[in-house]
Design an enzyme around this catalytic site. Structure first.
Site, PDB file in Angstrom:
ATOM      1  N   SER A 175      -5.790 -38.725  59.406  1.00  0.00           N
ATOM      2  CA  SER A 175      -4.997 -38.328  58.112  1.00  0.00           C
ATOM      3  C   SER A 175      -3.322 -38.531  58.107  1.00  0.00           C
ATOM      4  CB  SER A 175      -4.995 -36.824  57.956  1.00  0.00           C
ATOM      5  OG  SER A 175      -4.801 -36.350  56.659  1.00  0.00           O
TER       6      SER A 175
ATOM      7  N   ASP B   5       1.132 -40.049  66.950  1.00  0.00           N
ATOM      8  CA  ASP B   5       1.051 -41.730  66.965  1.00  0.00           C
ATOM      9  C   ASP B   5       0.892 -42.000  65.731  1.00  0.00           C
ATOM     10  OD1 ASP B   5       1.150 -41.610  69.791  1.00  0.00           O
ATOM     11  OD2 ASP B   5      -0.739 -42.571  70.261  1.00  0.00           O
TER      12      ASP B   5
ATOM     13  N   HIS C 166       2.012 -32.667  67.435  1.00  0.00           N
ATOM     14  CA  HIS C 166       2.962 -32.111  68.448  1.00  0.00           C
ATOM     15  C   HIS C 166       4.104 -31.914  67.675  1.00  0.00           C
ATOM     16  CE1 HIS C 166       0.858 -33.225  72.245  1.00  0.00           C
ATOM     17  NE2 HIS C 166       0.354 -34.021  71.321  1.00  0.00           N
TER      18      HIS C 166
END
Length: 262
Positions: A227, A86, A142
């Site tokens: 980050s 995200d 992911h």
């Protein structure tokens, strides 16, 4: 004068030991009482979390939370590269003879970003996407494609902030900060998933450091405090989705573009 002062303060607070101290507190049970306030300040969707907010024992455990099943949908259309996180897109564009232009007003080179890895030659005419994770975001990383993990590399560095201020005012932070790089070989080429550490990030951790392959959308790693992920696509292997551009938000599993067929 103010800009110089802020930059100097950031230089002083970017030492790894300061980040490690912050990380140790976030991993302590004393940090547990900060979780509700932290979630409220950053507008975190606690209803998406795998556990109830009161079940998290430390701030770090809450920050690295998994989501309930079904909270993110992995686009299953063929030949896609999906977002590993995200995030806010802060940079997107082709790599021109090894140069990545205008990431928040600064230029980068593949050599610096990949610390002169022999694999850098694969990306000198490829494509780059920069994905910034704010404290609000879900912080597990992911796999953007299905493939075989062909190499992992840990690049030591600083922990400068990678937010708007850091990217604009500090000198090329994406190639100066600590990084973990995962190289994934897919059906038509290779992708480098560059995980960039930041201020107050105590570490970046792999889910399974010995994994040899990935499924699209499978967990790779997670940040302990926010980050950036830089995706590098190998030369002539990727087409960006037409409506994506810097400033647009994406969610993990959402299509970023397609893999070119040979």
């Amino acid at each position: 004068m103010m800009r110089w002062l802020l930059r100097s303060m950031t230089e002083l607070t970017s030492r790894k030991w300061i980040s490690q101290l912050t990380g140790r507190f976030a991993q302590s049970t004393a940090s547990r009482r900060l979780i509700p306030r932290f979630a409220k300040i950053y507008g975190i969707s606690v209803d998406e979390a795998e556990k109830q907010i009161g079940e998290y024992k430390t701030l770090n455990e809450f920050f690295t939370r998994r989501l309930k099943p079904g909270m993110r949908i992995i686009d299953e259309a063929p030949d896609l590269v999906v977002s590993p996180v995200d995030a806010l897109i802060t940079g997107a564009g082709p790599v021109d003879a090894g140069s990545i232009f205008n990431i928040k007003g600064q230029d980068y080179t593949i050599e610096e970003l990949l610390a002169y890895s022999p694999r850098m030659e694969n990306y000198k005419h490829g494509f780059c996407l920069v994905l910034y994770l704010s404290p609000t975001d879900y912080h597990r990383i992911h796999a953007p494609v299905e493939g075989r993990i062909v190499e992992r590399e840990h690049i030591k560095g600083k922990v400068y902030p990678v937010n708007e201020f850091g990217l604009r005012q500090m000198r090329r932070v994406l190639s100066r900060n600590e990084r973990l790089v995962t190289y994934i070989r897919h059906q038509t080429g290779e992708i480098a998933v560059v995980k960039v550490g930041a201020m107050n990030v105590s570490s970046i951790k792999y889910i399974d450091p010995a994994a040899e392959s990935t499924e699209r959308g499978g967990e790779l790693a997670y940040f302990e405090f926010g980050s950036t992920v830089v995706l590098l696509m190998e030369d002539d292997t990727f087409l960006l989705r037409e409506d994506l551009m810097p400033g647009k938000k994406v969610r993990m599993g959402e299509a970023l573009g397609t893999l070119k067929q040979p």
